[in-house]
Design a protein around this motif. Structure first.
Motif, mmCIF file in Angstrom:
data_model
loop_
_atom_site.group_PDB
_atom_site.id
_atom_site.type_symbol
_atom_site.label_atom_id
_atom_site.label_comp_id
_atom_site.label_asym_id
_atom_site.label_seq_id
_atom_site.Cartn_x
_atom_site.Cartn_y
_atom_site.Cartn_z
ATOM 1 N N ILE A 107 0.826 -1.212 0.000
ATOM 2 C CA ILE A 107 0.000 0.000 0.000
ATOM 3 C C ILE A 107 0.862 1.265 0.000
ATOM 4 O O ILE A 107 0.494 2.281 -0.588
ATOM 5 C CB ILE A 107 -0.980 -0.005 1.208
ATOM 6 N N SER A 108 2.023 1.205 0.643
ATOM 7 C CA SER A 108 2.900 2.375 0.670
ATOM 8 C C SER A 108 3.415 2.700 -0.723
ATOM 9 O O SER A 108 3.602 3.875 -1.070
ATOM 10 C CB SER A 108 4.084 2.127 1.617
ATOM 11 N N TRP A 109 3.619 1.685 -1.548
ATOM 12 C CA TRP A 109 4.051 1.913 -2.930
ATOM 13 C C TRP A 109 2.926 2.579 -3.728
ATOM 14 O O TRP A 109 3.182 3.482 -4.526
ATOM 15 C CB TRP A 109 4.430 0.603 -3.603
ATOM 16 N N VAL A 110 1.703 2.118 -3.495
ATOM 17 C CA VAL A 110 0.547 2.686 -4.205
ATOM 18 C C VAL A 110 0.401 4.169 -3.869
ATOM 19 O O VAL A 110 0.182 5.008 -4.758
ATOM 20 C CB VAL A 110 -0.746 1.923 -3.844
ATOM 21 N N GLY B 247 13.504 -3.261 8.177
ATOM 22 C CA GLY B 247 12.204 -3.099 7.539
ATOM 23 C C GLY B 247 11.892 -1.672 7.138
ATOM 24 O O GLY B 247 11.281 -1.428 6.079
ATOM 25 N N SER B 248 12.289 -0.692 7.957
ATOM 26 C CA SER B 248 12.023 0.712 7.641
ATOM 27 C C SER B 248 12.771 1.141 6.394
ATOM 28 O O SER B 248 12.231 1.860 5.536
ATOM 29 C CB SER B 248 12.431 1.602 8.824
ATOM 30 N N ILE B 249 14.016 0.709 6.278
ATOM 31 C CA ILE B 249 14.808 1.066 5.104
ATOM 32 C C ILE B 249 14.254 0.367 3.868
ATOM 33 O O ILE B 249 14.215 0.951 2.768
ATOM 34 C CB ILE B 249 16.293 0.715 5.325
ATOM 35 N N LYS B 250 13.799 -0.867 4.026
ATOM 36 C CA LYS B 250 13.166 -1.569 2.904
ATOM 37 C C LYS B 250 11.971 -0.775 2.387
ATOM 38 O O LYS B 250 11.764 -0.651 1.169
ATOM 39 C CB LYS B 250 12.694 -2.957 3.351
ATOM 40 N N LEU B 251 11.190 -0.220 3.304
ATOM 41 C CA LEU B 251 10.010 0.537 2.888
ATOM 42 C C LEU B 251 10.416 1.832 2.188
ATOM 43 O O LEU B 251 9.821 2.213 1.174
ATOM 44 C CB LEU B 251 9.128 0.841 4.096
ATOM 45 N N ILE B 252 11.435 2.520 2.710
ATOM 46 C CA ILE B 252 11.925 3.741 2.066
ATOM 47 C C ILE B 252 12.393 3.442 0.647
ATOM 48 O O ILE B 252 12.088 4.174 -0.300
ATOM 49 C CB ILE B 252 13.066 4.375 2.893
ATOM 50 N N VAL B 253 13.131 2.350 0.498
ATOM 51 C CA VAL B 253 13.603 1.937 -0.825
ATOM 52 C C VAL B 253 12.419 1.669 -1.750
ATOM 53 O O VAL B 253 12.413 2.078 -2.920
ATOM 54 C CB VAL B 253 14.498 0.679 -0.711
ATOM 55 N N GLY B 254 11.403 1.000 -1.226
ATOM 56 C CA GLY B 254 10.235 0.657 -2.037
ATOM 57 C C GLY B 254 9.455 1.866 -2.518
ATOM 58 O O GLY B 254 9.094 1.952 -3.698
ATOM 59 N N VAL B 255 9.204 2.817 -1.606
ATOM 60 C CA VAL B 255 8.395 3.973 -2.002
ATOM 61 C C VAL B 255 9.176 4.911 -2.934
ATOM 62 O O VAL B 255 8.614 5.474 -3.888
ATOM 63 C CB VAL B 255 7.881 4.752 -0.767
ATOM 64 N N MET B 256 10.476 5.060 -2.694
ATOM 65 C CA MET B 256 11.276 5.917 -3.581
ATOM 66 C C MET B 256 11.401 5.281 -4.963
ATOM 67 O O MET B 256 11.362 5.987 -5.979
ATOM 68 C CB MET B 256 12.653 6.175 -2.969
#
Length: 339
Positions: free
Chosen positions: A3-6, A175-184
């Motif tokens: 959902i964060s990517w969306v 996990g937080s860095i994974k999410l940052i990588v994903g959204v960017m």
């Protein structure tokens, strides 16, 4: 799809459409000249759109620790400085001062720095000792400028940044860095669709210095984190492969400038994409070839880490790549593939 990517995709798309007329009214556009050969004035809003979408998704979906907050603050300052540079064309000295201050915020604010270079020569761990902070700051500045210098043809800086981020995403444990990588990365895909004119050339945008320096800062910092923090994901020498194309290109070009008695930060047409175009390739062909090379390098770093290849072999291989690149650069005018 996460959902964060969306959210990142939607916000980036909306930001690009909203910022475009604002940029035109403010004169935040890239104008063609002897070095820039695009057609018409192109809005420099891509970097700001990527920033807005990243900040939005991270704020909504990441637990904000001191480290993450400092990273977001640093990115924000970098985008602000980059936007001013896009509008008023700041001197190299002012940009360097700003980059240094931002690097200092991250290094001393988080306490994360390059303490170890790994077992580079097969004789034991090489540590940086009292020079760790200085080396870390220099590494961050190098990363910022390496990606900034790749922003010479459509899609290149964005694609190289995307490849680096995806490589980081493969090995990072946090996990937080994974999410940052994903959204960017998600925001970058939206930007690239506009930058490459996939929707319409009418809506073409550039990322500007705000975008390329922000991405350089983010990638270089995350590489330091995954190779130096308590949750080390990869050996220090192997992260070089994740940014091999921008890094080798920057070092080689700056070396040649200094040899000619020029400032290492002066703009010219000596970069890798210029080399391929001098060989007879079109900008799109150069983009595809350089992106493929970057993918191969990223895969090399990942496999070297996965299969625990000795670090000295990885270092020797990287140095050989640099030597080959310099040879090609020196003989660029003798190489023609398309007459």
């Amino acid at each position: 799809m996460n959902i964060s990517w969306v959210v990142a995709i939607i916000v980036c798309f909306a930001s690009i459409l909203v910022l475009r007329p604002i940029a035109v009214n403010w004169g935040l556009v890239d104008t063609p000249d002897n070095r820039k050969r695009h057609v018409g004035n192109i809005p420099l809003t891509g970097g700001v759109a990527i920033y807005i979408s990243t900040i939005t998704s991270v704020s909504l979906f990441v637990d904000l620790s001191q480290h993450i907050n400092l990273l977001l603050v640093s990115i924000s300052i970098m985008v602000f400085i980059g936007s001013i540079d896009d509008k008023y064309d700041l001197s190299a000295k002012l940009r360097l001062i700003a980059q240094t201050l931002i690097a200092l915020i991250l290094v001393f604010g988080t306490g994360i720095k390059i303490d170890s270079l790994g077992n580079l020569f097969g004789l034991g761990e090489v540590t940086t000792g009292p020079f760790s902070e200085v080396i870390t700051v220099l590494a961050i500045i190098a990363g910022i400028n390496a990606f900034n210098m790749t922003d010479g043809i459509d899609g290149l800086a964005g694609t190289l940044s995307l490849i680096s981020l995806l490589a980081i995403g493969l090995v990072v444990l946090d996990g937080s860095i994974k999410l940052i990588v994903g959204v960017m990365s998600s925001a970058l895909l939206v930007f690239l669709s506009f930058n490459l004119g996939l929707f319409s050339k009418k809506y073409k945008i550039f990322m500007g210095d705000a975008g390329s320096m922000m991405l350089g800062l983010t990638v270089s910092w995350l590489l330091i984190v995954i190779s130096q923090s308590e949750e080390m994901s990869i050996k220090p020498v192997n992260v070089l492969w994740f940014i091999a194309v921008p890094l080798v290109d920057m070092i080689a070009v700056m070396y040649r400038r200094v040899r000619r008695g020029q400032s290492p930060l002066v703009a010219d047409r000596e970069h890798l994409h210029h080399v391929f175009m001098d060989m007879g390739f079109t900008p799109k062909q150069a983009l595809l070839i350089i992106s493929f090379i970057s993918l191969l390098f990223g895969l090399t770093g990942y496999l070297s880490s996965t299969y625990n290849i000795p670090e000295y072999i990885s270092l020797i291989s990287f140095v050989l790549i640099f030597i080959v690149y310099n040879i090609v650069l020196t003989n660029r005018h003798k190489l023609k593939f398309n007459k």
